[in-house]
Design a protein around this motif. Structure first.
Motif, PDB file in Angstrom:
ATOM      1  N   ASP A  23       0.801  -1.164   0.101  1.00  0.00           N
ATOM      2  CA  ASP A  23      -0.012   0.110   0.161  1.00  0.00           C
ATOM      3  C   ASP A  23       0.862   1.294  -0.098  1.00  0.00           C
ATOM      4  OD1 ASP A  23       0.941   0.640   2.719  1.00  0.00           O
ATOM      5  OD2 ASP A  23      -1.043  -0.270   3.579  1.00  0.00           O
ATOM      6  N   GLU A  24       0.215   2.438  -0.207  1.00  0.00           N
ATOM      7  CA  GLU A  24       0.810   3.747  -0.049  1.00  0.00           C
ATOM      8  C   GLU A  24       1.715   3.955   1.008  1.00  0.00           C
ATOM      9  OE1 GLU A  24      -2.288   6.295  -1.537  1.00  0.00           O
ATOM     10  OE2 GLU A  24      -2.235   5.275  -3.762  1.00  0.00           O
ATOM     11  N   ALA A  59      -4.559   1.667  -2.220  1.00  0.00           N
ATOM     12  CA  ALA A  59      -4.311   2.785  -1.005  1.00  0.00           C
ATOM     13  C   ALA A  59      -3.909   2.468   0.172  1.00  0.00           C
ATOM     14  CB  ALA A  59      -5.785   3.348  -1.204  1.00  0.00           C
ATOM     15  N   TRP A 111       8.821   3.382  -4.650  1.00  0.00           N
ATOM     16  CA  TRP A 111       8.191   4.072  -3.684  1.00  0.00           C
ATOM     17  C   TRP A 111       9.229   3.940  -2.427  1.00  0.00           C
ATOM     18  CZ3 TRP A 111       5.492   1.680  -7.234  1.00  0.00           C
ATOM     19  CH2 TRP A 111       4.380   2.314  -7.909  1.00  0.00           C
TER      20      TRP A 111
END
Length: 193
Positions: free
Chosen positions: A132-133, A168, A190
């Motif tokens: 997820d983010e 998300a 990321w």
């Protein structure tokens, strides 16, 4: 959506990948790891081996490239300790025979490979189904990496390899879920630290 539903969704997304598509995505991930290592040289790299027939990231592409381009990097791979939820870690060399676990994962023969303790690792590449983010991962649900990662030195980067972009939020997070330092996907990276 709970973890079980998200896990099923990403398993289905993997299942439909064509072999050539999986190779292309895995090759892009290998390139991203190699670029990272140019900027952050590491000597002892922990890498997972892909499960047979499960369309996981083909880390063999990375391993082959490292053996040619960065022969000084020592590769280490995990082995599940039978009857437990614990991992042991062994140096991977061309001479080390691999045995297939009951889950279809190639693992080093513990009688023929050199064991490496988690404290001896410089970088850990982490398998996952989704992330997820915020940097949390969704694995297969056994908790093997959630138990293993805290045994590594705190400064050791823990980087997930994902075939897909993040969701998300991973639902139903628990206190024992470990946050990654970074995650690489074929199209982007990321970082959370």
């Amino acid at each position: 959506m709970d973890k079980a539903a998200l896990r099923a969704q990403f398993l289905r997304r993997r299942e439909v990948l064509r072999p050539d598509e999986l190779q292309r995505l895995s090759f892009r991930l290998a390139e991203r790891v190699l670029r990272y290592l140019e900027q952050h040289p590491q000597q002892v790299l922990h890498v997972f081996l892909p499960r047979v027939g499960k369309n996981e990231v083909n880390t063999w592409l990375l391993i082959e490239q490292l053996r040619v381009q960065r022969p000084e990097v020592q590769l280490v791979v995990p082995r599940v300790v039978p009857g437990t939820f614990e991992l042991e870690h062994y140096r991977l060399t061309p001479e080390v025979p691999l045995l297939t676990s009951r889950w279809g994962i190639p693992e080093p023969d513990p009688l023929r490979a050199e064991r490496v303790l988690p404290a001896g690792l410089d970088l850990v590449l982490v398998p996952l189904l989704a992330f997820d983010e915020e940097g949390y991962r969704l694995g297969y649900g056994g908790g093997f990496y959630d138990r293993f990662l805290p045994l590594c030195r705190p400064e050791v980067p823990k980087i997930g390899l994902s075939l897909f972009a993040p969701v998300a939020c991973i639902p139903d997070r628990h206190a024992y879920d470990r946050r990654l330092d970074a995650c690489f996907a074929p199209e982007a990276d990321w970082y959370w630290t």
